[in-house]
Design an enzyme around this catalytic site. Structure first.
Site, PDB file in Angstrom:
ATOM      1  N   LYS A  13      56.525   8.817  22.096  1.00 35.69           N
ATOM      2  CA  LYS A  13      57.356   7.727  22.637  1.00 35.69           C
ATOM      3  C   LYS A  13      58.841   8.087  22.536  1.00 35.69           C
ATOM      4  O   LYS A  13      59.591   7.977  23.493  1.00 35.69           O
ATOM      5  CB  LYS A  13      57.103   6.409  21.875  1.00 35.69           C
ATOM      6  CG  LYS A  13      55.673   5.927  21.903  1.00 35.69           C
ATOM      7  CD  LYS A  13      55.513   4.597  21.187  1.00 35.69           C
ATOM      8  CE  LYS A  13      55.782   4.638  19.697  1.00 35.69           C
ATOM      9  NZ  LYS A  13      54.843   5.470  18.925  1.00 35.69           N
ATOM     10  N   ARG A  88      54.754  -4.458  18.986  1.00 37.67           N
ATOM     11  CA  ARG A  88      53.663  -3.773  18.293  1.00 37.67           C
ATOM     12  C   ARG A  88      52.573  -4.726  17.837  1.00 37.67           C
ATOM     13  O   ARG A  88      51.606  -4.282  17.200  1.00 37.67           O
ATOM     14  CB  ARG A  88      54.228  -3.123  17.038  1.00 37.67           C
ATOM     15  CG  ARG A  88      54.477  -1.662  17.161  1.00 37.67           C
ATOM     16  CD  ARG A  88      55.219  -1.305  15.899  1.00 37.67           C
ATOM     17  NE  ARG A  88      54.915  -0.003  15.451  1.00 37.67           N
ATOM     18  CZ  ARG A  88      55.729   1.027  15.673  1.00 37.67           C
ATOM     19  NH1 ARG A  88      56.813   0.887  16.368  1.00 37.67           N
ATOM     20  NH2 ARG A  88      55.426   2.186  15.187  1.00 37.67           N
ATOM     21  N   ARG A 122      56.487  17.242  12.219  1.00 39.71           N
ATOM     22  CA  ARG A 122      57.682  16.695  12.873  1.00 39.71           C
ATOM     23  C   ARG A 122      58.919  16.804  11.980  1.00 39.71           C
ATOM     24  O   ARG A 122      58.859  16.610  10.769  1.00 39.71           O
ATOM     25  CB  ARG A 122      57.463  15.224  13.225  1.00 39.71           C
ATOM     26  CG  ARG A 122      58.739  14.580  13.745  1.00 39.71           C
ATOM     27  CD  ARG A 122      58.512  13.262  14.386  1.00 39.71           C
ATOM     28  NE  ARG A 122      57.934  12.289  13.478  1.00 39.71           N
ATOM     29  CZ  ARG A 122      57.610  11.068  13.849  1.00 39.71           C
ATOM     30  NH1 ARG A 122      57.785  10.690  15.107  1.00 39.71           N
ATOM     31  NH2 ARG A 122      57.093  10.229  12.991  1.00 39.71           N
ATOM     32  N   ARG A 152      60.518  12.846   8.002  1.00 37.67           N
ATOM     33  CA  ARG A 152      60.520  11.404   7.722  1.00 37.67           C
ATOM     34  C   ARG A 152      59.616  11.113   6.524  1.00 37.67           C
ATOM     35  O   ARG A 152      58.546  11.691   6.405  1.00 37.67           O
ATOM     36  CB  ARG A 152      60.013  10.636   8.958  1.00 37.67           C
ATOM     37  CG  ARG A 152      61.136  10.151   9.839  1.00 37.67           C
ATOM     38  CD  ARG A 152      60.682   9.590  11.154  1.00 37.67           C
ATOM     39  NE  ARG A 152      59.606   8.609  11.111  1.00 37.67           N
ATOM     40  CZ  ARG A 152      59.151   7.968  12.185  1.00 37.67           C
ATOM     41  NH1 ARG A 152      59.708   8.209  13.363  1.00 37.67           N
ATOM     42  NH2 ARG A 152      58.160   7.109  12.095  1.00 37.67           N
ATOM     43  N   ARG A 163      49.360   4.371   9.026  1.00 34.26           N
ATOM     44  CA  ARG A 163      50.016   3.976  10.287  1.00 34.26           C
ATOM     45  C   ARG A 163      49.025   3.984  11.446  1.00 34.26           C
ATOM     46  O   ARG A 163      49.073   3.116  12.321  1.00 34.26           O
ATOM     47  CB  ARG A 163      51.193   4.917  10.577  1.00 34.26           C
ATOM     48  CG  ARG A 163      52.384   4.655   9.666  1.00 34.26           C
ATOM     49  CD  ARG A 163      53.358   5.807   9.632  1.00 34.26           C
ATOM     50  NE  ARG A 163      53.925   6.125  10.923  1.00 34.26           N
ATOM     51  CZ  ARG A 163      54.451   7.311  11.231  1.00 34.26           C
ATOM     52  NH1 ARG A 163      54.465   8.284  10.328  1.00 34.26           N
ATOM     53  NH2 ARG A 163      54.952   7.507  12.414  1.00 34.26           N
TER      54      ARG A 163
HETATM   55  P1  AP5 Z   1      57.591  11.540  18.713  1.00 30.25           P
HETATM   56  O1  AP5 Z   1      58.235  11.552  20.043  1.00 30.25           O
HETATM   57  O2  AP5 Z   1      58.444  11.459  17.502  1.00 30.25           O
HETATM   58  O3  AP5 Z   1      56.451  10.416  18.676  1.00 30.25           O
HETATM   59  P2  AP5 Z   1      56.591   8.823  18.544  1.00 30.25           P
HETATM   60  O4  AP5 Z   1      55.554   8.250  19.441  1.00 30.25           O
HETATM   61  O5  AP5 Z   1      58.005   8.384  18.732  1.00 30.25           O
HETATM   62  O6  AP5 Z   1      56.104   8.660  17.060  1.00 30.25           O
HETATM   63  P3  AP5 Z   1      56.683   7.756  15.861  1.00 30.25           P
HETATM   64  O7  AP5 Z   1      56.110   8.284  14.585  1.00 30.25           O
HETATM   65  O8  AP5 Z   1      58.173   7.635  15.964  1.00 30.25           O
HETATM   66  O9  AP5 Z   1      56.034   6.417  16.189  1.00 30.25           O
HETATM   67  P4  AP5 Z   1      55.853   5.269  15.241  1.00 30.25           P
HETATM   68  O10 AP5 Z   1      55.499   4.255  16.227  1.00 30.25           O
HETATM   69  O11 AP5 Z   1      54.904   5.437  14.130  1.00 30.25           O
HETATM   70  O12 AP5 Z   1      57.248   5.198  14.456  1.00 30.25           O
HETATM   71  P5  AP5 Z   1      58.524   4.276  14.607  1.00 30.25           P
HETATM   72  O13 AP5 Z   1      59.708   5.051  14.250  1.00 30.25           O
HETATM   73  O14 AP5 Z   1      58.500   3.574  15.925  1.00 30.25           O
HETATM   74  O15 AP5 Z   1      56.652  12.854  18.634  1.00 30.25           O
HETATM   75  C1  AP5 Z   1      55.912  13.165  17.452  1.00 30.25           C
HETATM   76  C2  AP5 Z   1      55.842  14.698  17.242  1.00 30.25           C
HETATM   77  O16 AP5 Z   1      55.086  15.278  18.311  1.00 30.25           O
HETATM   78  C3  AP5 Z   1      57.201  15.405  17.296  1.00 30.25           C
HETATM   79  O17 AP5 Z   1      57.191  16.480  16.391  1.00 30.25           O
HETATM   80  C4  AP5 Z   1      57.309  15.903  18.739  1.00 30.25           C
HETATM   81  O18 AP5 Z   1      58.133  17.038  18.859  1.00 30.25           O
HETATM   82  C5  AP5 Z   1      55.852  16.214  19.050  1.00 30.25           C
HETATM   83  N1  AP5 Z   1      55.528  16.007  20.466  1.00 30.25           N
HETATM   84  C6  AP5 Z   1      55.951  14.992  21.278  1.00 30.25           C
HETATM   85  N2  AP5 Z   1      55.418  15.112  22.512  1.00 30.25           N
HETATM   86  C7  AP5 Z   1      54.616  16.219  22.473  1.00 30.25           C
HETATM   87  C8  AP5 Z   1      53.777  16.874  23.434  1.00 30.25           C
HETATM   88  N3  AP5 Z   1      53.642  16.402  24.684  1.00 30.25           N
HETATM   89  N4  AP5 Z   1      53.091  17.973  23.048  1.00 30.25           N
HETATM   90  C9  AP5 Z   1      53.210  18.460  21.788  1.00 30.25           C
HETATM   91  N5  AP5 Z   1      53.998  17.901  20.815  1.00 30.25           N
HETATM   92  C10 AP5 Z   1      54.683  16.799  21.166  1.00 30.25           C
HETATM   93  O19 AP5 Z   1      58.251   3.196  13.482  1.00 30.25           O
HETATM   94  C11 AP5 Z   1      58.281   3.559  12.103  1.00 30.25           C
HETATM   95  C12 AP5 Z   1      57.956   2.355  11.233  1.00 30.25           C
HETATM   96  O20 AP5 Z   1      58.932   1.316  11.465  1.00 30.25           O
HETATM   97  C13 AP5 Z   1      56.607   1.678  11.524  1.00 30.25           C
HETATM   98  O21 AP5 Z   1      55.557   2.311  10.831  1.00 30.25           O
HETATM   99  C14 AP5 Z   1      56.885   0.252  11.041  1.00 30.25           C
HETATM  100  O22 AP5 Z   1      56.809   0.175   9.630  1.00 30.25           O
HETATM  101  C15 AP5 Z   1      58.325   0.030  11.447  1.00 30.25           C
HETATM  102  N6  AP5 Z   1      58.431  -0.571  12.797  1.00 30.25           N
HETATM  103  C16 AP5 Z   1      58.985  -0.010  13.903  1.00 30.25           C
HETATM  104  N7  AP5 Z   1      58.864  -0.846  14.962  1.00 30.25           N
HETATM  105  C17 AP5 Z   1      58.225  -1.953  14.513  1.00 30.25           C
HETATM  106  C18 AP5 Z   1      57.770  -3.130  15.142  1.00 30.25           C
HETATM  107  N8  AP5 Z   1      57.959  -3.369  16.444  1.00 30.25           N
HETATM  108  N9  AP5 Z   1      57.123  -4.049  14.376  1.00 30.25           N
HETATM  109  C19 AP5 Z   1      56.944  -3.868  13.060  1.00 30.25           C
HETATM  110  N10 AP5 Z   1      57.316  -2.740  12.410  1.00 30.25           N
HETATM  111  C20 AP5 Z   1      57.953  -1.788  13.133  1.00 30.25           C
HETATM  112 MG    MG Z   2      59.456   7.457  17.525  1.00 31.78          MG
END
Ligand code: AP5
Ligand code: MG
Length: 208
Positions: A13, A88, A122, A152, A163
């Site tokens: 994402k 989410r 990552r 992270r 997660r």
């Molecule tokens: P990346 O692009 O970082 O993936 P992502 O989908 O952004 O993953 P996140 O871990 O950021 O998602 P998340 O939803 O758990 O975390 P968030 O920060 O939103 O890619 C991942 C890896 O894969 C990278 O190394 C990249 O290089 C690689 N990659 C990407 N595309 C690729 C491809 N096509 N092929 C190969 N490799 C690839 O949330 C964190 C925490 O915050 C949550 O756990 C929660 O506690 C809180 N939070 C955030 N939003 C909310 C909400 N709305 N409600 C409640 N709590 C929330």
């Molecule tokens: Mg992300």
């Protein structure tokens, strides 16, 4: 366009949202990035969110809904935005519908085994949110802003499993929620990053 990026942790994402936002000239609104910044700055919201994030759980709905409502009120969102990681839960989606009009929901679909491998390797820039993977990184510093890249805290194996469980229980129901509203575009997120980028622009009807 007002767009939501849906998908499990590690689906790409953030990677795609950053690039699509650059291409369309609209802001990327990542609730994860906003919360991590709040933790770093030790704001009241950050102090509240830290224990949930460290445990791989969702931060309470009311906290993230307030964050997003305030952010969408800002001037730079008038021409469109990508919501990365929000909503989410179904209550978050219902709250969003009260203060925003959504044009499209892009769901990046990736199998759990692949996600664990991606998240364990990552590295991220806590300054600008750029994302890298150890398998392809050429430097320990961010290409965009030069800051040191770090792992992270919530990318530890046991937190990643928590997660994923939370995703399947609380976020996956949003796939059918948005399908019922005819807003859903599912993209195979296991493809090469470039292919996914083109597929997203294509499904959004953006000419390149
Ligand atoms: P990346 O692009 O970082 O993936 P992502 O989908 O952004 O993953 P996140 O871990 O950021 O998602 P998340 O939803 O758990 O975390 P968030 O920060 O939103 O890619 C991942 C890896 O894969 C990278 O190394 C990249 O290089 C690689 N990659 C990407 N595309 C690729 C491809 N096509 N092929 C190969 N490799 C690839 O949330 C964190 C925490 O915050 C949550 O756990 C929660 O506690 C809180 N939070 C955030 N939003 C909310 C909400 N709305 N409600 C409640 N709590 C929330
Ligand atoms: Mg992300």
């Amino acid at each position: 366009m007002n767009i939501i990026f849906l998908g499990p942790p590690g689906a790409g994402k953030g990677t795609q949202a950053q690039r699509i936002c650059e291409a369309l000239g609209i802001p990327q609104i990542s609730t994860g990035d906003i919360l991590r910044r709040a933790i770093k700055e030790e704001t009241p919201t950050g102090l509240k969110a830290k224990a949930y994030i460290d445990a791989g759980k969702l931060v309470p709905d009311e906290v993230v809904i307030d964050i997003v409502r305030d952010r969408l009120d800002q001037e730079d969102c008038k021409a469109g935005y990508i919501l990365d990681g929000f909503p989410r839960t179904v209550p978050q989606a219902e709250a969003l519908a009260d203060f925003a009009r959504i044009d499209a929901v892009v769901d990046l679909d990736v199998a759990d085994e692949n996600l664990v491998q991606r998240l364990s390797g990552r590295r991220v820039c806590l300054n600008c949110g750029a994302t890298y993977h150890v398998s392809t990184m050429k430097s320990d510093c961010c290409n965009h802003c030069g800051q040191a890249l770090v792992q992270r805290d919530d990318d530890k194996p046991e937190t990643v499993l928590s997660r994923l469980k939370v995703y399947h229980e609380q976020t996956a129901p949003l796939v059918s929620y948005y399908q019922d509203k005819n807003l859903l575009h599912v993209i195979d997120g296991a493809q090469q990053k470039e292919v996914i980028f083109d597929a997203i622009l294509n499904t959004l009807g953006v000419k390149q």
